[in-house]
Motif scaffolding. Structure first.
Motif, short mmCIF file in Angstrom:
data_model
loop_
_atom_site.label_atom_id
_atom_site.label_comp_id
_atom_site.label_asym_id
_atom_site.label_seq_id
_atom_site.Cartn_x
_atom_site.Cartn_y
_atom_site.Cartn_z
N ALA A 38 0.82 -1.22 0.00
CA ALA A 38 0.00 0.00 0.00
C ALA A 38 0.85 1.27 0.00
N SER A 39 2.14 1.15 0.25
CA SER A 39 2.97 2.36 0.46
C SER A 39 3.27 3.09 -0.85
N PRO A 61 9.89 2.64 2.51
CA PRO A 61 10.80 1.57 2.14
C PRO A 61 12.18 1.74 2.77
N THR A 62 12.82 0.57 3.01
CA THR A 62 14.22 0.53 3.42
C THR A 62 14.89 -0.51 2.52
N LEU A 63 16.05 -0.16 2.00
CA LEU A 63 16.78 -1.11 1.14
C LEU A 63 17.97 -1.65 1.93
N VAL A 64 18.00 -2.98 2.11
CA VAL A 64 19.13 -3.60 2.81
C VAL A 64 20.06 -4.19 1.75
N LEU A 65 21.28 -3.67 1.72
CA LEU A 65 22.25 -4.11 0.71
C LEU A 65 22.83 -5.48 1.10
N ASP A 66 23.49 -6.12 0.16
CA ASP A 66 24.02 -7.47 0.41
C ASP A 66 25.05 -7.49 1.53
N ALA A 97 1.65 9.32 -5.95
CA ALA A 97 0.78 10.11 -5.05
C ALA A 97 -0.68 10.01 -5.53
N LEU A 98 -0.89 10.18 -6.84
CA LEU A 98 -2.26 10.12 -7.37
C LEU A 98 -2.84 8.72 -7.20
N GLY A 99 -2.00 7.71 -7.40
CA GLY A 99 -2.45 6.32 -7.20
C GLY A 99 -2.84 6.07 -5.75
N TYR A 100 -2.10 6.67 -4.83
CA TYR A 100 -2.44 6.49 -3.41
C TYR A 100 -3.76 7.20 -3.08
N LEU A 101 -3.97 8.37 -3.67
CA LEU A 101 -5.25 9.07 -3.43
C LEU A 101 -6.42 8.22 -3.95
N ASP A 102 -6.26 7.62 -5.12
CA ASP A 102 -7.33 6.77 -5.64
C ASP A 102 -7.57 5.57 -4.73
N PHE A 103 -6.49 5.05 -4.17
CA PHE A 103 -6.57 3.85 -3.34
C PHE A 103 -7.20 4.13 -1.97
N ARG A 104 -6.77 5.21 -1.32
CA ARG A 104 -7.23 5.47 0.06
C ARG A 104 -8.25 6.59 0.19
N PHE A 105 -8.31 7.47 -0.82
CA PHE A 105 -9.18 8.66 -0.70
C PHE A 105 -10.01 8.82 -1.97
N MET A 159 3.63 0.95 -13.72
CA MET A 159 2.50 1.38 -12.87
C MET A 159 1.47 0.26 -12.76
N GLN A 160 1.23 -0.43 -13.87
CA GLN A 160 0.26 -1.54 -13.86
C GLN A 160 0.71 -2.65 -12.91
N ARG A 161 2.00 -2.89 -12.86
CA ARG A 161 2.52 -4.00 -12.06
C ARG A 161 2.65 -3.65 -10.58
N THR A 162 2.39 -2.41 -10.21
CA THR A 162 2.61 -2.00 -8.81
C THR A 162 1.36 -1.37 -8.19
N MET A 163 0.19 -1.74 -8.72
CA MET A 163 -1.05 -1.16 -8.17
C MET A 163 -1.10 -1.42 -6.66
N PRO A 164 -1.46 -0.40 -5.85
CA PRO A 164 -1.48 -0.62 -4.40
C PRO A 164 -2.56 -1.62 -3.98
N THR A 165 -2.24 -2.42 -2.97
CA THR A 165 -3.22 -3.33 -2.38
C THR A 165 -3.08 -3.23 -0.86
N ALA A 166 -4.14 -3.62 -0.16
CA ALA A 166 -4.13 -3.48 1.31
C ALA A 166 -3.17 -4.49 1.93
#
Ligand SMILES: N[C@@H](CCC(=O)N[C@@H](CS)C(=O)NCC(=O)O)C(=O)O
Length: 207
Positions: A8-9, A54-59, A167-175, A200-207
């Motif tokens: 969702a982030s 997000p946090t990225l943990v390197l090898d 940001a716009l995708g998050y507004l559609d998702f939560r607001f 964008m298609q492959r990363t649609m937000p989900t709960a």
């Protein structure tokens, strides 16, 4: 390397979109992490004292945050067009549009926390409307300056476009009730085109 994030982030989505656009996903594992200000994830706190995704943990075990730093790092891992232009007037436009898109996501996420996580008796309507005003102000600016965001169908998306798209995708998702498109036809058209990108298609937000 491991990306700690949540579906969702909007900030995690921004990083994933950059990774897909730039073809570096195969170097990454995606690990779902749940964290909120009142319930910080313990393991995440060890990788990022702010306990944010997000946090990225390197090898080698080092961590990178926040989302902007991670995107800047991913930009060093490919030889194509950079999502953050190195120089020139467009660099400052992209960075400022990125700051606006990410700032809108930040205000919207805080509104979500205020209206869902915070106990009802402790909620503060003026604070909520102050955060929402930042979102609406951002939407109005983008509508009036849609050309600054740049061509949604360009071969190479930049980080400003990606931050605004998330940001716009998050507004559609939560607001969804906000109905932001009603008075902002230019921005709605831009987002419709930008949403067609595979990243964008492959990363649609989900709960
Ligand atoms: N400025 C940060 C914002 C990240 C952020 O606020 N992430 C939220 C999830 S969408 C989070 O981890 N919230 C938990 C918290 O604030 O404790 C970034 O760009 O990465």
């Amino acid at each position: 390397m491991k990306l700690l994030t949540a579906p969702a982030s909007p900030f995690g989505r921004k990083v994933k979109v950059v990774a897909i656009e730039k073809g570096v996903t195969e170097m990454m594992a995606f690990v779902a992490v749940a964290t909120t200000p009142p319930t910080p994830n313990e393991q995440l706190s060890r990788d990022n004292p702010l306990a944010k995704i997000p946090t990225l943990v390197l090898d080698d075990g080092r961590s990178l945050y926040d989302s902007f730093v991670i995107c800047d790092y991913l930009d060093t891992l490919h030889s194509g067009e950079k999502v953050i232009p190195a120089a020139g007037a467009r660099r400052w436009e992209v960075l400022t549009v990125h700051a606006l898109g990410s700032g809108m996501s930040e205000a919207a996420v805080l509104c979500r926390y205020e209206s869902v996580l915070r106990p009802e008796a402790l909620r503060w309507p003026d604070w909520l409307s102050g955060q929402m005003k930042k979102v609406v102000g951002g939407l109005d600016w983008l509508e009036a300056n849609v050309a600054v965001i740049g061509n949604a169908r360009a071969a190479d998306a930049d980080l400003g476009q990606i931050a605004v798209g998330c940001a716009l995708g998050y507004l559609d998702f939560r607001f969804a009730d906000l109905g932001w498109r009603a008075t902002r036809p230019a921005l709605a058209g831009w987002f419709m085109e930008f949403s067609e990108r595979a990243s964008m298609q492959r990363t649609m937000p989900t709960a």
